[in-house]
Design a protein around this motif. Structure first.
Motif, PDB file in Angstrom:
ATOM      1  N   CYS A  28      59.264  26.544 -15.761  1.00 31.32           N
ATOM      2  CA  CYS A  28      59.798  26.240 -15.884  1.00 31.32           C
ATOM      3  C   CYS A  28      61.510  26.433 -15.076  1.00 31.32           C
ATOM      4  O   CYS A  28      61.862  24.689 -14.819  1.00 31.32           O
ATOM      5  N   TRP A  29      62.796  27.080 -14.595  1.00 32.95           N
ATOM      6  CA  TRP A  29      63.735  26.937 -13.849  1.00 32.95           C
ATOM      7  C   TRP A  29      64.703  26.506 -14.508  1.00 32.95           C
ATOM      8  O   TRP A  29      65.448  25.930 -13.743  1.00 32.95           O
ATOM      9  N   LEU A  39      59.505  13.668 -11.767  1.00 32.47           N
ATOM     10  CA  LEU A  39      60.117  14.830 -10.959  1.00 32.47           C
ATOM     11  C   LEU A  39      59.479  16.446 -11.317  1.00 32.47           C
ATOM     12  O   LEU A  39      59.054  16.945 -10.691  1.00 32.47           O
ATOM     13  N   ASP A  40      59.823  16.786 -12.765  1.00 33.05           N
ATOM     14  CA  ASP A  40      59.715  18.089 -13.152  1.00 33.05           C
ATOM     15  C   ASP A  40      57.792  18.267 -12.976  1.00 33.05           C
ATOM     16  O   ASP A  40      58.332  19.019 -12.450  1.00 33.05           O
ATOM     17  N   HIS A  41      57.197  17.365 -13.177  1.00 35.43           N
ATOM     18  CA  HIS A  41      55.963  16.981 -12.655  1.00 35.43           C
ATOM     19  C   HIS A  41      55.231  17.768 -11.177  1.00 35.43           C
ATOM     20  O   HIS A  41      54.289  18.194 -11.293  1.00 35.43           O
ATOM     21  N   PRO A  46      57.595  27.063  -5.654  1.00 35.67           N
ATOM     22  CA  PRO A  46      58.675  27.271  -4.275  1.00 35.67           C
ATOM     23  C   PRO A  46      60.032  26.024  -4.501  1.00 35.67           C
ATOM     24  O   PRO A  46      60.889  26.334  -4.521  1.00 35.67           O
ATOM     25  N   ASP A  47      58.758  24.912  -4.264  1.00 34.49           N
ATOM     26  CA  ASP A  47      60.262  23.724  -4.203  1.00 34.49           C
ATOM     27  C   ASP A  47      60.644  23.937  -5.839  1.00 34.49           C
ATOM     28  O   ASP A  47      61.613  23.429  -5.945  1.00 34.49           O
TER      29      ASP A  47
END
Length: 191
Positions: A28-29, A39-41, A46-47
């Motif tokens: 999740c970050w 955008l979440d998906h 690392p992105d």
């Protein structure tokens, strides 16, 4: 123990609290309510960390960190509600047109739980939001009474923790997490 709460502007410290053990893992970050679902998906591995690193360089920072003797031990996500998915929520009501801020995630590192760090984080988030001009800070914790909440689901916080630092129940929601209803709590930051 002397807990200090500061803006989450040091990415290495944020990574210690909410980052994955493996840099290639997609976790999740604390982005799921901060950025659009598409955008979440799209952000993988690392992105996701790179995105959070850019947030840490922004003003305001993406939240606050709790430190115990210089060691980062806790995190709270706090931002204007208008910049989060809560701005479009069908289950968390909008109460008025004030430019409220939201506090939606609290994370304490293992080995540091049960020491009052969540209270320090909530208080620090209040001060952070106030310093950035927020008139009101909202949170959406579970209303669990005395029932235990599974650690992985406790990230939204618990009603009693918010009440201890001056938040009041403002509305019920139709959201349920881990079998517990979530409520909308507010703390007025004006005056």
């Amino acid at each position: 123990m002397s807990i200090e709460v500061r803006a989450a502007s040091v990415f290495a410290d944020v990574r210690k609290v909410i980052g994955p053990k493996s840099p290639t893992a997609t976790v999740c970050w604390c982005l799921s309510h901060r950025i659009p679902a598409k955008l979440d998906h799209e952000l993988r591995g690392p992105d996701r960390g790179a995105y959070v690193e850019r947030l840490c360089r922004a003003d305001p920072a993406p939240g606050v960190l709790a430190y115990d003797g210089g060691e980062p031990v806790g995190w709270a996500a706090v931002a204007p509600r208008a910049t989060t998915s809560y701005a479009r929520s069908r289950v968390i009501p909008h109460l008025d047109d004030l430019p409220v801020w939201s506090l939606w995630c609290i994370r304490i590192r293992p080995g540091h739980r049960g020491q009052g760090i969540s209270h320090a984080l909530i208080t620090g988030a209040v001060e952070f939001a106030r310093a950035h001009g927020a008139p009101v800070l909202e949170a959406y914790p579970v209303d669990n009474g005395t029932a235990r909440v599974e650690t992985t689901m406790a990230y939204v916080g618990m009603r009693a923790n918010f009440e201890r630092v001056g938040f009041v129940h403002a509305a019920d929601t139709t959201s349920v997490l881990a079998g517990h209803p979530r409520i909308l709590m507010r703390r007025d930051l004006r005056g």
